[in-house]
Design a protein around this motif. Structure first.
Motif, PDB file in Angstrom:
ATOM      1  N   ILE A  89      -3.110  11.099   6.512  1.00 55.80           N
ATOM      2  CA  ILE A  89      -3.564   9.939   5.742  1.00 55.80           C
ATOM      3  C   ILE A  89      -2.774   8.680   6.047  1.00 55.80           C
ATOM      4  O   ILE A  89      -3.191   7.585   5.654  1.00 55.80           O
ATOM      5  CB  ILE A  89      -3.571  10.212   4.225  1.00 55.80           C
ATOM      6  N   THR A  90      -1.649   8.808   6.759  1.00 52.22           N
ATOM      7  CA  THR A  90      -0.932   7.612   7.200  1.00 52.22           C
ATOM      8  C   THR A  90      -1.496   7.063   8.514  1.00 52.22           C
ATOM      9  O   THR A  90      -1.066   5.999   8.968  1.00 52.22           O
ATOM     10  CB  THR A  90       0.569   7.908   7.383  1.00 52.22           C
ATOM     11  N   GLN A  91      -2.455   7.764   9.121  1.00 47.41           N
ATOM     12  CA  GLN A  91      -3.020   7.302  10.392  1.00 47.41           C
ATOM     13  C   GLN A  91      -4.294   6.478  10.223  1.00 47.41           C
ATOM     14  O   GLN A  91      -4.687   5.765  11.153  1.00 47.41           O
ATOM     15  CB  GLN A  91      -3.294   8.489  11.317  1.00 47.41           C
TER      16      GLN A  91
ATOM     17  N   GLU B 101       4.133   2.205  -0.661  1.00 50.26           N
ATOM     18  CA  GLU B 101       3.271   2.153   0.522  1.00 50.26           C
ATOM     19  C   GLU B 101       3.989   1.600   1.743  1.00 50.26           C
ATOM     20  O   GLU B 101       3.515   1.772   2.874  1.00 50.26           O
ATOM     21  CB  GLU B 101       2.013   1.341   0.242  1.00 50.26           C
ATOM     22  N   LYS B 102       5.154   0.975   1.552  1.00 53.09           N
ATOM     23  CA  LYS B 102       5.915   0.486   2.705  1.00 53.09           C
ATOM     24  C   LYS B 102       6.447   1.645   3.545  1.00 53.09           C
ATOM     25  O   LYS B 102       6.870   1.445   4.690  1.00 53.09           O
ATOM     26  CB  LYS B 102       7.064  -0.410   2.238  1.00 53.09           C
TER      27      LYS B 102
ATOM     28  N   ALA C 170       6.420  12.314  -2.013  1.00 50.18           N
ATOM     29  CA  ALA C 170       5.164  12.699  -2.665  1.00 50.18           C
ATOM     30  C   ALA C 170       5.242  14.112  -3.225  1.00 50.18           C
ATOM     31  O   ALA C 170       4.690  14.387  -4.300  1.00 50.18           O
ATOM     32  CB  ALA C 170       4.006  12.580  -1.676  1.00 50.18           C
ATOM     33  N   PHE C 171       5.906  15.016  -2.516  1.00 51.58           N
ATOM     34  CA  PHE C 171       6.049  16.379  -3.039  1.00 51.58           C
ATOM     35  C   PHE C 171       6.856  16.378  -4.327  1.00 51.58           C
ATOM     36  O   PHE C 171       6.493  17.042  -5.310  1.00 51.58           O
ATOM     37  CB  PHE C 171       6.704  17.284  -2.002  1.00 51.58           C
TER      38      PHE C 171
ATOM     39  N   THR D 109      -1.589   6.772   0.224  1.00 60.68           N
ATOM     40  CA  THR D 109      -0.235   6.352   0.578  1.00 60.68           C
ATOM     41  C   THR D 109       0.358   5.433  -0.472  1.00 60.68           C
ATOM     42  O   THR D 109       1.543   5.076  -0.381  1.00 60.68           O
ATOM     43  CB  THR D 109      -0.223   5.644   1.946  1.00 60.68           C
ATOM     44  N   ARG D 110      -0.433   5.053  -1.481  1.00 53.69           N
ATOM     45  CA  ARG D 110       0.008   4.101  -2.513  1.00 53.69           C
ATOM     46  C   ARG D 110       0.215   4.743  -3.880  1.00 53.69           C
ATOM     47  O   ARG D 110       0.968   4.224  -4.698  1.00 53.69           O
ATOM     48  CB  ARG D 110      -1.009   2.966  -2.644  1.00 53.69           C
ATOM     49  N   TRP D 111      -0.467   5.859  -4.155  1.00 54.50           N
ATOM     50  CA  TRP D 111      -0.386   6.463  -5.483  1.00 54.50           C
ATOM     51  C   TRP D 111      -0.884   7.903  -5.457  1.00 54.50           C
ATOM     52  O   TRP D 111      -1.511   8.339  -4.485  1.00 54.50           O
ATOM     53  CB  TRP D 111      -1.183   5.664  -6.523  1.00 54.50           C
TER      54      TRP D 111
END
Length: 306
Positions: A133-135, A203-204, A216-217, A250-252
């Protein structure tokens, strides 16, 4: 030690597009046609898709069970269908196209060995998810078993590209998220009447997927705790104490405990809590219009006490 991703950063999307073209050409990918209706409710512009050919997916699943001597043999992920294979992510996970896709380029992140969908997610699951999801701009989600909308017992996370609809640049629920805390603390989102736990991510860190996956984990564990869920040891594996849905960008992140799978015949999975619901026919479309989409979500997840 983290296992490095086998899919080089920035190359996944081209692999998805290439494999989608191949799978469509050979008939391995079976798009499900839908009719889209929007319903405004509670400050959310819900996307309601009437899925005209969902029965094909169910018939295919039933056929596999009939042909196979055991449920494990009927597992579509062991082995996976080669024409749907997109990429190796790590020693533990791979990426497949979703055979019966309503949304284009819908992906499945699947464990290489059999793990139950009701097992809690682990750091390797999050590393695999964030490698993807970061791609490209996307939503990751998890249906933690049949009561949360999962159709397969083998552990798999899912990803859909964003936006979900070309007429809107964001997820349907995203306008409400601006009122939520953005400091990473677990909270609830004003205006979302169904039971949930929410936390913002930095998100940075999207250009550092492994670091973001670790955070995130940890956030996932806090969301579980805030929702009253915990690990139950079953044969040495941490199993969930109750079903839930998980939404991840990637933000929440947002976790929604589940009480039932459906209401008045309308089944809800994690995408419902992002503002995207599915109905089978005109009768269910009339039902969701009468009840209101937010009420449907409250019925399957519970209502936040006033």
């Amino acid at each position: 030690m983290n296992t490095p991703s086998r899919e080089s950063s920035g190359t996944l999307w081209s692999a998805i597009v290439r494999q989608t073209a191949h799978a469509l050409a050979c008939g391995a990918l079976r798009r499900i046609q839908t009719r889209l209706v929007t319903i405004e409710d509670g400050g959310v512009r819900f996307l309601i898709r009437q899925v005209s050919s969902l029965e094909r997916k169910e018939q295919h699943a039933q056929q596999r069970k009939t042909e196979s001597p055991s449920n494990r043999a009927a597992n579509p992920f062991l082995p996976c269908e080669p024409d749907l294979f997109v990429a190796d992510l790590s020693d533990t996970h791979l990426v497949l196209l979703n055979k019966f896709n309503v949304i284009d380029h819908h992906l499945l992140i699947v464990t290489r060995r059999f793990e139950l969908q009701e097992n809690l997610l682990n750091p390797a699951d999050f590393r695999a998810l964030f490698d993807c999801i970061t791609q490209f701009e996307s939503l990751g989600f998890y249906n933690s078993g049949p009561a949360a909308g999962a159709s397969q017992p083998h552990k798999h996370l899912q990803i859909v590209p964003l936006p979900l609809d070309e007429s809107a640049p964001h997820l349907p629920i995203e306008p409400l998220l601006a009122a939520a805390r953005n400091d990473g603390a677990v909270c609830t989102v004003p205006g979302l009447g169904f039971v949930h736990a929410f936390a913002a991510l930095d998100e940075k860190l999207a250009d550092r997927p492994q670091e973001l996956a670790r955070i995130a984990f940890d956030t996932y564990l806090r969301l579980l705790d805030a929702s009253g869920l915990h690990a139950v040891d079953v044969d040495g594996e941490p199993r969930q104490s109750a079903p839930y849905n998980l939404l991840v960008t990637t933000r929440w992140m947002m976790l929604v405990p589940r009480s039932v799978e459906s209401t008045e015949g309308i089944a809800v999975n994690a995408l419902g809590f992002a503002g995207s619901l599915f109905v089978r026919n005109d009768a269910q479309m009339q039902t969701i219009t009468r009840l209101g989409p937010m009420n449907v979500l409250q019925r399957v997840a519970g209502t936040i006490a006033a």
